[in-house]
Design an enzyme around this catalytic site. Structure first.
Site, mmCIF file in Angstrom:
data_model
loop_
_atom_site.group_PDB
_atom_site.id
_atom_site.type_symbol
_atom_site.label_atom_id
_atom_site.label_comp_id
_atom_site.label_asym_id
_atom_site.label_seq_id
_atom_site.Cartn_x
_atom_site.Cartn_y
_atom_site.Cartn_z
ATOM 1 N N SER A 1 0.846 -1.306 0.246
ATOM 2 C CA SER A 1 -0.039 0.052 -0.049
ATOM 3 C C SER A 1 0.867 1.324 -0.165
ATOM 4 C CB SER A 1 -0.954 -0.087 1.147
ATOM 5 O OG SER A 1 -0.323 -0.352 2.234
ATOM 6 N N GLU B 1 -4.562 0.146 -8.349
ATOM 7 C CA GLU B 1 -3.500 1.059 -8.521
ATOM 8 C C GLU B 1 -2.191 0.353 -9.224
ATOM 9 O OE1 GLU B 1 -2.299 2.948 -5.061
ATOM 10 O OE2 GLU B 1 -2.354 4.936 -5.804
ATOM 11 N N ASN C 1 -3.058 6.217 -1.397
ATOM 12 C CA ASN C 1 -2.879 6.581 0.096
ATOM 13 C C ASN C 1 -2.353 7.924 0.534
ATOM 14 O OD1 ASN C 1 -3.942 4.142 1.540
ATOM 15 N ND2 ASN C 1 -2.395 3.017 0.757
ATOM 16 N N HIS D 1 -1.858 -2.614 -6.894
ATOM 17 C CA HIS D 1 -2.590 -2.164 -5.454
ATOM 18 C C HIS D 1 -3.940 -2.639 -5.618
ATOM 19 C CE1 HIS D 1 -3.118 0.788 -2.155
ATOM 20 N NE2 HIS D 1 -3.229 -0.331 -1.590
HETATM 21 N N1 CAA Z 1 -16.678 -10.266 -0.967
HETATM 22 C C1 CAA Z 1 -17.632 -10.172 -2.110
HETATM 23 N N2 CAA Z 1 -18.618 -9.499 -1.886
HETATM 24 C C2 CAA Z 1 -18.655 -8.530 -0.743
HETATM 25 C C3 CAA Z 1 -17.674 -8.552 0.394
HETATM 26 C C4 CAA Z 1 -16.532 -9.337 0.127
HETATM 27 N N3 CAA Z 1 -15.729 -9.575 0.780
HETATM 28 N N4 CAA Z 1 -18.052 -7.478 0.988
HETATM 29 C C5 CAA Z 1 -19.046 -6.903 0.709
HETATM 30 N N5 CAA Z 1 -19.468 -7.508 -0.491
HETATM 31 C C6 CAA Z 1 -20.492 -7.051 -1.463
HETATM 32 C C7 CAA Z 1 -22.145 -7.241 -0.628
HETATM 33 O O1 CAA Z 1 -22.301 -8.710 -1.052
HETATM 34 C C8 CAA Z 1 -22.924 -6.292 -1.355
HETATM 35 O O2 CAA Z 1 -23.112 -6.594 -2.586
HETATM 36 P P1 CAA Z 1 -24.640 -6.080 -3.385
HETATM 37 O O3 CAA Z 1 -24.293 -4.632 -3.637
HETATM 38 O O4 CAA Z 1 -24.678 -6.964 -4.494
HETATM 39 O O5 CAA Z 1 -25.565 -6.143 -2.494
HETATM 40 C C9 CAA Z 1 -22.088 -5.251 -1.444
HETATM 41 O O6 CAA Z 1 -20.646 -5.628 -1.644
HETATM 42 C C10 CAA Z 1 -22.174 -4.231 -0.429
HETATM 43 O O7 CAA Z 1 -22.091 -4.869 1.070
HETATM 44 P P2 CAA Z 1 -22.787 -4.795 2.388
HETATM 45 O O8 CAA Z 1 -24.363 -4.410 1.644
HETATM 46 O O9 CAA Z 1 -22.526 -6.037 3.028
HETATM 47 O O10 CAA Z 1 -22.330 -3.551 3.136
HETATM 48 P P3 CAA Z 1 -22.251 -2.118 2.465
HETATM 49 O O11 CAA Z 1 -23.065 -1.745 1.668
HETATM 50 O O12 CAA Z 1 -22.149 -1.574 4.079
HETATM 51 O O13 CAA Z 1 -20.833 -2.135 1.769
HETATM 52 C C11 CAA Z 1 -18.376 -1.934 1.576
HETATM 53 C C12 CAA Z 1 -19.655 -2.486 2.366
HETATM 54 C C13 CAA Z 1 -18.418 -2.413 0.121
HETATM 55 C C14 CAA Z 1 -17.202 -2.304 2.384
HETATM 56 C C15 CAA Z 1 -18.496 -0.443 1.732
HETATM 57 O O14 CAA Z 1 -18.957 -0.042 3.255
HETATM 58 C C16 CAA Z 1 -17.397 0.562 1.367
HETATM 59 O O15 CAA Z 1 -17.376 0.519 0.039
HETATM 60 N N6 CAA Z 1 -16.425 0.963 1.885
HETATM 61 C C17 CAA Z 1 -15.262 1.823 1.955
HETATM 62 C C18 CAA Z 1 -14.300 0.611 1.444
HETATM 63 C C19 CAA Z 1 -13.009 1.328 0.930
HETATM 64 O O16 CAA Z 1 -12.773 2.571 1.157
HETATM 65 N N7 CAA Z 1 -12.082 0.358 0.632
HETATM 66 C C20 CAA Z 1 -10.721 0.997 0.336
HETATM 67 C C21 CAA Z 1 -9.778 0.773 1.693
HETATM 68 S S1 CAA Z 1 -8.175 1.484 1.369
HETATM 69 C C22 CAA Z 1 -7.443 0.119 0.759
HETATM 70 O O17 CAA Z 1 -7.989 -1.088 0.671
HETATM 71 C C23 CAA Z 1 -6.060 0.140 0.387
HETATM 72 C C24 CAA Z 1 -5.031 0.507 1.007
HETATM 73 O O18 CAA Z 1 -4.172 0.789 0.771
HETATM 74 C C25 CAA Z 1 -5.209 0.868 2.630
#
Ligand code: CAA
Length: 295
Positions: free
Chosen positions: A118, A151, A189, A139
């Site tokens: 990351s 990324e 990031n 990434h």
């Molecule tokens: N595998 C498969 N599907 C998944 C899943 C997983 N691990 N987690 C969630 N889903 C799916 C769900 O089935 C759902 O699908 P539908 O839209 O078809 O119904 C969808 O994703 C949304 O999930 P939920 O309804 O359970 O929950 P939510 O609406 O609260 O969404 C979330 C959850 C997708 C995590 C959302 O909260 C989100 O986008 N959060 C922000 C995530 C983010 O910013 N990620 C980047 C982090 S930074 C990083 O990763 C890099 C780094 O270097 C730090």
């Protein structure tokens, strides 16, 4: 690309293996811990079932995806035939340098070596190999099966050919690749972590409480999660280590990690994975409850 190897079976590694396998690639998932591999397969099974129940994939795809994944605890055995290795081990520079040295020795000379880091420099990682032109950043974002972005980080010596291969491969996974250059924090990031750090400073300085800060960003900026919940989701230790890379890499005090973040990590409150961060987490419950320390 005929054979993919993924190193590390934690949150990112199991998501990356899941996605490659779902799109038909045979994947060797490698971890030093057999227990971690067992847990990873359990997570992949659960996420695939969720995709089937949401009709995002068919039952046949679920079965085929699982059949495409083989687990290994031996690095050499897992990577010997790989055309692409994606390293998703712990975010620790010494560990990554050791892994890439080994990968350079154990893989075919034409294999591409990618890191899901990351924030650690791809150029630095590439410098311990004899093929810096074939070392690249790939990434993915968490949760990998859901998030569209990859990324793609070009190290100083990464070739156009390797970059184009990784861009094309990301598209095959129905992701959206974005090419960036190798500077601290890349793009994702470099922008995300100062926002999270500022949210923690706002809490630390008493500007507002945990729920209030997250609500402002969720409802005011249409973010799916507030920055404090997102920090818990990413892992507070991971946020801290990325901020340190930004701080060291640019030498600019604006990236200095908030002392509250440092304290929380030292106290073992690292977010979702430890059951407590800005919120507390109970397995099986989706309710968002502010941690006792911040009530
Ligand atoms: N595998 C498969 N599907 C998944 C899943 C997983 N691990 N987690 C969630 N889903 C799916 C769900 O089935 C759902 O699908 P539908 O839209 O078809 O119904 C969808 O994703 C949304 O999930 P939920 O309804 O359970 O929950 P939510 O609406 O609260 O969404 C979330 C959850 C997708 C995590 C959302 O909260 C989100 O986008 N959060 C922000 C995530 C983010 O910013 N990620 C980047 C982090 S930074 C990083 O990763 C890099 C780094 O270097 C730090």
């Amino acid at each position: 690309m005929k054979q993919i190897a993924v190193i590390g079976s934690g949150t990112m590694g199991n998501g990356i293996a899941h996605v490659f396998a779902q799109y038909g690639y045979p994947v060797n998932l490698i971890d030093i811990s057999a227990d971690a591999l067992k847990k990873a397969i359990g997570t992949i099974e659960k996420n695939l079932e969720r995709q089937v129940s949401k009709q995002a994939i068919t039952e046949d795809t679920r079965k085929q995806t699982l059949a495409n994944i083989t687990t290994h605890t031996d690095l050499r055995a897992g990577v010997t035939h790989a055309d692409l290795v994606v390293e998703a081990a712990t975010e620790n520079i010494d560990l990554k340098l050791k892994i890439f040295k080994d990968l350079d020795a154990f893989t075919k000379p034409e294999a591409i070596l990618a890191s899901n880091t990351s924030s650690i420099s791809i150029t630095k990682i590439a410098s311990v190999t004899n093929r810096p032109d074939k070392v690249i950043g790939m990434h993915f974002m968490n949760p990998v099966p859901v998030m569209k972005l990859v990324e793609v980080i070009r190290g100083y010596n990464t070739s156009d050919e390797v970059t184009n291969t990784i861009v094309g491969l990301s598209k095959m996974l129905e992701k959206v690749p974005v090419e960036v250059n190798d500077y601290p924090g890349f793009v994702a990031n470099r922008i995300l972590m100062p926002m999270i750090n500022e949210a923690i400073y706002s809490l630390y300085e008493g500007v507002a409480g945990v729920s209030e800060i997250d609500t402002v960003m969720k409802l005011g900026m249409a973010h799916p999660m507030g920055p404090l919940q997102l920090a818990d989701f990413i892992g507070l230790d991971v946020c801290l280590s990325i901020l340190k890379v930004l701080h060291d890499g640019f030498g600019n005090p604006k990236y200095a990690p908030c002392p509250l973040l440092v304290n929380m990590v030292q106290a073992g409150h690292k977010g979702v994975k430890t059951g407590s961060g800005f919120y507390k987490y109970t397995p099986g419950s989706k309710e968002l409850v502010v941690a006792d320390q911040f009530k």
